[in-house]
Design a protein around this motif. Structure first.
Motif, PDB file in Angstrom:
ATOM      1  N   ASP A  49       0.796  -1.228   0.000  1.00  0.00           N
ATOM      2  CA  ASP A  49       0.000   0.000   0.000  1.00  0.00           C
ATOM      3  C   ASP A  49       0.830   1.279   0.000  1.00  0.00           C
ATOM      4  O   ASP A  49       0.461   2.258  -0.644  1.00  0.00           O
ATOM      5  N   LEU A  50       1.929   1.287   0.712  1.00  0.00           N
ATOM      6  CA  LEU A  50       2.729   2.506   0.799  1.00  0.00           C
ATOM      7  C   LEU A  50       3.881   2.559  -0.197  1.00  0.00           C
ATOM      8  O   LEU A  50       4.331   3.642  -0.565  1.00  0.00           O
ATOM      9  N   ASN A  58      -3.132  -0.060  -9.308  1.00  0.00           N
ATOM     10  CA  ASN A  58      -3.932  -0.870  -8.406  1.00  0.00           C
ATOM     11  C   ASN A  58      -3.772  -2.364  -8.681  1.00  0.00           C
ATOM     12  O   ASN A  58      -3.655  -3.165  -7.752  1.00  0.00           O
ATOM     13  N   ILE A  59      -3.759  -2.751  -9.945  1.00  0.00           N
ATOM     14  CA  ILE A  59      -3.655  -4.174 -10.296  1.00  0.00           C
ATOM     15  C   ILE A  59      -2.310  -4.739  -9.822  1.00  0.00           C
ATOM     16  O   ILE A  59      -2.260  -5.810  -9.204  1.00  0.00           O
ATOM     17  N   MET A 109      -6.707   4.408  -0.521  1.00  0.00           N
ATOM     18  CA  MET A 109      -5.330   4.878  -0.393  1.00  0.00           C
ATOM     19  C   MET A 109      -4.997   5.916  -1.465  1.00  0.00           C
ATOM     20  O   MET A 109      -4.355   6.929  -1.182  1.00  0.00           O
ATOM     21  N   MET A 110      -5.424   5.651  -2.698  1.00  0.00           N
ATOM     22  CA  MET A 110      -5.132   6.591  -3.788  1.00  0.00           C
ATOM     23  C   MET A 110      -5.923   7.885  -3.603  1.00  0.00           C
ATOM     24  O   MET A 110      -5.406   8.974  -3.880  1.00  0.00           O
ATOM     25  N   PHE A 116       4.492   6.226   0.146  1.00  0.00           N
ATOM     26  CA  PHE A 116       5.816   6.782  -0.051  1.00  0.00           C
ATOM     27  C   PHE A 116       5.968   7.228  -1.502  1.00  0.00           C
ATOM     28  O   PHE A 116       5.422   6.625  -2.409  1.00  0.00           O
ATOM     29  N   PHE A 117       6.717   8.245  -1.712  1.00  0.00           N
ATOM     30  CA  PHE A 117       7.080   8.764  -3.031  1.00  0.00           C
ATOM     31  C   PHE A 117       5.921   9.419  -3.784  1.00  0.00           C
ATOM     32  O   PHE A 117       6.059   9.755  -4.933  1.00  0.00           O
ATOM     33  N   ASN A 118       4.780   9.608  -3.164  1.00  0.00           N
ATOM     34  CA  ASN A 118       3.675  10.246  -3.874  1.00  0.00           C
ATOM     35  C   ASN A 118       4.012  11.663  -4.302  1.00  0.00           C
ATOM     36  O   ASN A 118       3.635  12.098  -5.373  1.00  0.00           O
TER      37      ASN A 118
END
Length: 127
Positions: A49-50, A58-59, A109-110, A116-118
């Motif tokens: 997730d992170l 997502n896939i 989450m999105m 991280f790194f978003n």
């Protein structure tokens, strides 16, 4: 605070899914299910997730979570004394069931832009 809420949602989803599959389907004790939930939740939240979700899609993150769920349940079931064939079956069904929940959880989450790194991905995006 957003991560605490996300972990709570993921924890509730995970324990419900694992109880339905492992508890009702394979006779695992609630204590064992709780332990698997904590380990699986921590590993899959950090890895899938992170880390993976923000870098891919997502896939891909869901497929990674399926692998993590399978390995975690399988190895922990063996460590808890389950027979090898029971451990594999339990891990397979748990991973498939978790995939559905994880796929939906990734939208949360999105939407919250957690991971991280978003910030880098958003800054360098040109499309």
């Amino acid at each position: 605070m957003d991560h605490a809420k996300a972990l709570s949602i993921k924890g509730i989803m995970t324990i419900v899914v694992l109880y339905l599959v492992l508890g009702l389907g394979f006779g695992f004790t609630f204590g064992n299910i709780l332990l698997i939930t904590v380990v699986l939740g921590a590993v899959s939240y950090l890895l899938g997730d992170l880390f993976i979700l923000p870098k891919t899609n997502n896939i891909t993150a869901t497929l990674a979570d399926v692998g993590v769920a399978f390995l975690t349940v399988w190895l922990m079931a063996l460590a808890m004394g389950a027979a090898a064939d029971t451990a594999v079956s339990a891990a397979f069904f748990a991973a498939v069931a978790m995939a559905v929940g994880e796929y939906m959880f990734h939208f949360y989450m999105m939407n919250k832009n957690l991971g991280f790194f978003n910030h880098r991905r958003m800054e360098t995006r040109t499309d």
